[in-house]
Enzyme design. Structure first.
Site, PDB file in Angstrom:
ATOM      1  N   LYS A 112     -22.525  68.795 142.286  1.00 18.86           N
ATOM      2  CA  LYS A 112     -22.957  68.054 143.478  1.00 18.86           C
ATOM      3  C   LYS A 112     -23.104  68.976 144.676  1.00 18.86           C
ATOM      4  O   LYS A 112     -23.980  68.763 145.512  1.00 18.86           O
ATOM      5  CB  LYS A 112     -21.971  66.927 143.806  1.00 18.86           C
ATOM      6  CG  LYS A 112     -22.065  65.762 142.821  1.00 18.86           C
ATOM      7  CD  LYS A 112     -21.328  64.547 143.336  1.00 18.86           C
ATOM      8  CE  LYS A 112     -21.417  63.377 142.381  1.00 18.86           C
ATOM      9  NZ  LYS A 112     -20.607  62.235 142.782  1.00 18.86           N
ATOM     10  N   LYS A 193     -27.028  63.485 131.941  1.00 18.80           N
ATOM     11  CA  LYS A 193     -26.444  62.134 131.847  1.00 18.80           C
ATOM     12  C   LYS A 193     -27.197  61.183 132.781  1.00 18.80           C
ATOM     13  O   LYS A 193     -27.697  61.613 133.831  1.00 18.80           O
ATOM     14  CB  LYS A 193     -24.943  62.166 132.162  1.00 18.80           C
ATOM     15  CG  LYS A 193     -24.636  62.449 133.590  1.00 18.80           C
ATOM     16  CD  LYS A 193     -23.201  62.104 133.978  1.00 18.80           C
ATOM     17  CE  LYS A 193     -23.086  62.280 135.475  1.00 18.80           C
ATOM     18  NZ  LYS A 193     -21.918  61.863 136.129  1.00 18.80           N
ATOM     19  N   LYS A 196     -26.889  57.666 138.919  1.00 23.97           N
ATOM     20  CA  LYS A 196     -27.443  56.841 140.006  1.00 23.97           C
ATOM     21  C   LYS A 196     -28.307  57.657 140.943  1.00 23.97           C
ATOM     22  O   LYS A 196     -29.219  57.140 141.556  1.00 23.97           O
ATOM     23  CB  LYS A 196     -26.293  56.288 140.848  1.00 23.97           C
ATOM     24  CG  LYS A 196     -25.418  55.309 140.121  1.00 23.97           C
ATOM     25  CD  LYS A 196     -24.157  55.086 140.933  1.00 23.97           C
ATOM     26  CE  LYS A 196     -23.351  53.950 140.383  1.00 23.97           C
ATOM     27  NZ  LYS A 196     -22.110  53.738 141.115  1.00 23.97           N
TER      28      LYS A 196
HETATM   29  P1  AMP Z   1     -19.753  56.171 139.260  1.00 27.51           P
HETATM   30  O1  AMP Z   1     -21.047  55.449 139.259  1.00 27.51           O
HETATM   31  O2  AMP Z   1     -19.933  57.651 139.349  1.00 27.51           O
HETATM   32  O3  AMP Z   1     -18.767  55.625 140.225  1.00 27.51           O
HETATM   33  O4  AMP Z   1     -19.145  55.912 137.804  1.00 27.51           O
HETATM   34  C1  AMP Z   1     -18.511  54.737 137.406  1.00 27.51           C
HETATM   35  C2  AMP Z   1     -18.078  54.833 135.962  1.00 27.51           C
HETATM   36  O5  AMP Z   1     -19.218  54.978 135.095  1.00 27.51           O
HETATM   37  C3  AMP Z   1     -17.197  56.059 135.658  1.00 27.51           C
HETATM   38  O6  AMP Z   1     -16.178  55.662 134.763  1.00 27.51           O
HETATM   39  C4  AMP Z   1     -18.123  57.041 135.011  1.00 27.51           C
HETATM   40  O7  AMP Z   1     -17.461  57.926 134.124  1.00 27.51           O
HETATM   41  C5  AMP Z   1     -19.049  56.099 134.231  1.00 27.51           C
HETATM   42  N1  AMP Z   1     -20.369  56.719 134.010  1.00 27.51           N
HETATM   43  C6  AMP Z   1     -21.227  57.182 134.968  1.00 27.51           C
HETATM   44  N2  AMP Z   1     -22.360  57.660 134.407  1.00 27.51           N
HETATM   45  C7  AMP Z   1     -22.223  57.500 133.059  1.00 27.51           C
HETATM   46  C8  AMP Z   1     -23.070  57.789 131.923  1.00 27.51           C
HETATM   47  N3  AMP Z   1     -24.276  58.322 132.068  1.00 27.51           N
HETATM   48  N4  AMP Z   1     -22.594  57.488 130.685  1.00 27.51           N
HETATM   49  C9  AMP Z   1     -21.375  56.916 130.525  1.00 27.51           C
HETATM   50  N5  AMP Z   1     -20.528  56.619 131.548  1.00 27.51           N
HETATM   51  C10 AMP Z   1     -20.945  56.896 132.800  1.00 27.51           C
END
Ligand code: AMP
Ligand code: TRP
Length: 326
Positions: A112, A193, A196
């Site tokens: 990041k 991966k 968002k």
């Molecule tokens: P965040 O949107 O970064 O707050 O992530 C929320 C949850 O989604 C966390 O547990 C991340 O590890 C999971 N996560 C985010 N992106 C992925 C992805 N591409 N595949 C699987 N899990 C994800």
């Protein structure tokens, strides 16, 4: 007594299929097995510049979406991170016990920070706030996607070191990371991966996407020129789509391969579109219903806050006292 799970999601950028399969589906499915505490981590969003009124709106939307996904306030607690002051306060205590070297090793920070012209200090200490989130609630297990593994290892290290240096204070949490679904890849680029913040319009499937948009994104999703449908990790595009299909249709990989034997990508993508649309439809409908009940969502967050606040206060008070603060 049930073990306690704690987990969080950032409010910015909506919720995509990776979030859902890697984390949220587990939160929902395991509500009977564990005592769940779930948090919209809106303070984490400040690690990159935000528009204040948009952040406020997106935070409430994310809470609404979690309820629409099936977080059940009768069984689990849902709250907003910024409403419990102890998160920031414990983050400070913990940041005085973690080395700059340990934080500089975090791959998410490295990723990041290279994308920002002038990365903020908060981005660097982000994992300490996450450790504080988890440790405040004497958490047994943390269900997350694979990308959070390193942050959880750091959380365990911080807890063990604190307990050793100052006396027993924190439960040392275990990560709960699934075998499949823990790393859903981008539709347009299966080498990264699903995320968002990725700029590609066809990169991620969002839970609130309408069926037409879902169909368009899947139709354009990267595959290869081989043409067969088998679970082969050396063919990342097809492998990712097959894994998504297997998870959403609740089938083993052999069943999926048998189902599509002799069929082409067109047929498979049609079936994938259907199962994604069917999964998202009830969530989108529940979200629309709940959006009209803002007072209800606010009351759930208030209940959550009242339930978790005393736990956070007790842990923080204990940590503070052990460190010699009056
Ligand atoms: P965040 O949107 O970064 O707050 O992530 C929320 C949850 O989604 C966390 O547990 C991340 O590890 C999971 N996560 C985010 N992106 C992925 C992805 N591409 N595949 C699987 N899990 C994800
Ligand atoms: N860092 C997590 C992510 O980006 C979000 C998060 C913040 C979290 N605090 C947490 C996840 C506590 C689990 C537990 O996905």
């Amino acid at each position: 007594m049930k073990e306690r799970v704690f987990s969080g999601i950032q409010p910015t950028g909506g919720m995509h299929l990776g979030n859902y399969l890697g984390a949220i589906k587990q939160w929902v499915d395991w509500q009977d097995r564990y005592e769940g505490i779930f948090c919209v981590v809106n303070a984490h969003a400040l690690t990159t510049p935000q528009n204040p009124s948009a952040l406020q709106e997106q935070s409430l939307q994310m809470a609404t979406l979690l309820l629409a996904c099936g977080i059940d306030p009768k069984r689990s607690k849902l709250f907003m991170q910024s409403q419990v002051n102890e998160h920031g306060a414990l983050c400070w205590l913990l940041s005085c016990g973690v080395s700059m070297g340990d934080l500089a090793r975090m791959t998410q920070f490295k990723d990041k920070s290279t994308k920002e012209k002038s990365p903020l200090a908060g981005l660097f200490t982000y994992p300490v706030l996450m450790a504080a989130d988890i440790l405040l609630y004497q958490t047994d297990c943390v269900p997350v996607g694979a990308d959070q593994k390193q942050h959880l290892e750091l959380t365990r290290h911080i807890a063990l070191k604190f307990n050793r240096d100052f006396g027993e204070c924190f439960k040392v949490p275990k990560p709960l990371i699934g075998d499949v679904g823990a790393r859903v890849m981008g539709l347009d680029d299966p080498s990264v991966k699903m995320s968002k913040s990725h700029p590609g319009a066809l990169h991620a499937l969002f839970l609130l996407d309408e069926p037409d948009l879902i169909a368009k994104k899947i139709k354009k999703a990267t595959t290869d020129s081989i043409g067969t449908l088998c679970f082969d990790p050396t063919r990342p595009g097809v492998y990712n789509l097959l894994n998504i299909y297997a998870l959403l249709s609740q089938q083993e990989s052999a069943q999926v391969e048998a189902q599509f034997e002799g069929k082409g990508y067109g047929d498979f993508k049609k079936a994938l579109t259907e199962v994604v649309a069917e999964t998202f439809k009830p969530i989108r409908e529940a979200y629309t219903r709940l959006q009209a009940q803002r007072g209800y969502v606010a009351s759930i967050l208030q209940e959550g806050l009242e339930a978790v606040q005393p736990i956070a206060a007790q842990t923080y008070q204990h940590a503070k006292t052990l460190m010699g603060l009056l």
